[in-house]
Design an enzyme around this catalytic site. Structure first.
Site, PDB file in Angstrom:
ATOM      1  N   TYR A 155      29.814  97.301   7.739  1.00 47.81           N
ATOM      2  CA  TYR A 155      30.758  97.097   8.839  1.00 47.81           C
ATOM      3  C   TYR A 155      30.677  95.669   9.363  1.00 47.81           C
ATOM      4  O   TYR A 155      31.701  94.977   9.479  1.00 47.81           O
ATOM      5  CB  TYR A 155      30.484  98.089   9.966  1.00 47.81           C
ATOM      6  CG  TYR A 155      31.508  98.032  11.078  1.00 47.81           C
ATOM      7  CD1 TYR A 155      32.745  98.659  10.935  1.00 47.81           C
ATOM      8  CD2 TYR A 155      31.251  97.342  12.259  1.00 47.81           C
ATOM      9  CE1 TYR A 155      33.700  98.600  11.950  1.00 47.81           C
ATOM     10  CE2 TYR A 155      32.193  97.282  13.269  1.00 47.81           C
ATOM     11  CZ  TYR A 155      33.415  97.918  13.109  1.00 47.81           C
ATOM     12  OH  TYR A 155      34.353  97.846  14.103  1.00 47.81           O
ATOM     13  N   LYS A 159      33.569  92.767   9.047  1.00 47.77           N
ATOM     14  CA  LYS A 159      34.196  92.184  10.235  1.00 47.77           C
ATOM     15  C   LYS A 159      33.935  90.678  10.325  1.00 47.77           C
ATOM     16  O   LYS A 159      34.811  89.916  10.774  1.00 47.77           O
ATOM     17  CB  LYS A 159      33.694  92.893  11.492  1.00 47.77           C
ATOM     18  CG  LYS A 159      34.155  94.348  11.586  1.00 47.77           C
ATOM     19  CD  LYS A 159      35.669  94.477  11.532  1.00 47.77           C
ATOM     20  CE  LYS A 159      36.148  95.892  11.758  1.00 47.77           C
ATOM     21  NZ  LYS A 159      37.618  96.020  11.728  1.00 47.77           N
TER      22      LYS A 159
END
Length: 283
Positions: A155, A159
């Site tokens: 994640y 990002k």
């Protein structure tokens, strides 16, 4: 810079039926924007559009950000329907909480493919249309681009990659008059966060996001910042002032976060509680 009015412009949103997508779509419609709503569940996107107005101002299409052909078909159909695409919001995203050592490889690859590659595919598919209108591309990143929580490897990597991709793409497109921005919210209440809190590892890691560094902010604050960011064609959108500082000087706050955000046995306790799937869920 003069305000970039949304009245009469067409905004395309991926992951439109998720928590943030739903709230942003409604706010944009209130600003007078026409909405091309793309979601993996095309029927749900169509019902979402019907709630926002007639097909002349809102319409839904099925699209998978993991499939460029699927995405391109939906984007082109939306451009034909509305006659233009002015703004793209690459919003589709997923998350999981699991350490590198035990995360299911398929979960890792899925998160990277949706969160990072999905933004690239969305920008790639919409760019020809956005160039024609000298419009704006926006990707939903996260404060996780700057503050890298353990058990969130794919994640935070995705990002951070989205942030870097937007910076690189902005330089590529500025001579075309196309703006590119990324938005970096901290935790806020969505169905995805409900799943995180239902997962023992996620709940342990951030203490249920009830206080301190990890306290959630109202979704309305995120939506307001997104809309204001589009209207100013901002390069970097951060909903809170404190987080804006962290976004601009990530290297200086890294040591502070490491020492105060995950004290004692918080990290090993969360690792012990994590599942192979990481509680993976769509936004």
């Amino acid at each position: 810079m003069s305000r970039y009015s949304l009245t009469g412009r067409t905004v395309l949103v991926t992951g439109s039926t998720g928590g943030l997508g739903t709230a942003v779509a409604r706010a944009l419609r209130e600003r007078g924007a026409n909405l091309a709503l793309l979601d993996l569940d095309g029927g749900l996107a169509q019902r979402q559009a019907a709630d926002l107005g007639p097909e002349t101002v809102a319409r839904g299409w099925a699209a998978d950000v993991r499939d460029l052909h699927s995405l391109q078909s939906a984007v082109d159909a939306a451009a034909e329907h509305f006659g233009r695409i002015d703004v793209t919001i690459a919003n589709a995203g997923v998350a999981a909480v699991a350490p590198l050592e035990s995360i299911d490889p398929a979960v890792w690859e899925r998160i990277i493919d949706i969160n990072l590659n999905g933004v690239w595919r969305t920008f790639r598919a919409t760019l020809p249309h956005v160039k024609q209108t000298k419009g704006y591309l926006l990707a939903v990143s996260s404060m996780a681009a700057f503050v890298h929580s353990p058990l969130c490897g794919p994640y935070v990597a995705s990002k951070a990659g989205v942030w870097a991709l937007c910076d690189a793409t902005r330089l590529e497109l500025r001579h075309h008059g196309v703006g590119v921005g990324s938005v970096h919210p901290t935790f806020f209440k969505t169905p995805m966060m409900d799943d995180v809190h239902a997962d023992p590892a996620g709940n342990t890691l951030w203490g249920g996001n009830k206080s301190g560094l990890w306290k959630m902010i109202p979704i309305g604050k995120v939506v307001d910042s997104v809309v204001a960011g589009i209207e100013s064609r901002a390069d970097l959108i951060v909903p809170t002032r404190l987080n804006a500082v962290a976004a601009r000087i990530p290297g200086l706050v890294r040591l502070f976060v490491d020492r105060t955000g995950f004290r004692g046995t918080t990290v090993p306790d969360a690792i012990a509680q994590a599942s192979a799937s990481g509680g993976a869920t769509d936004r």
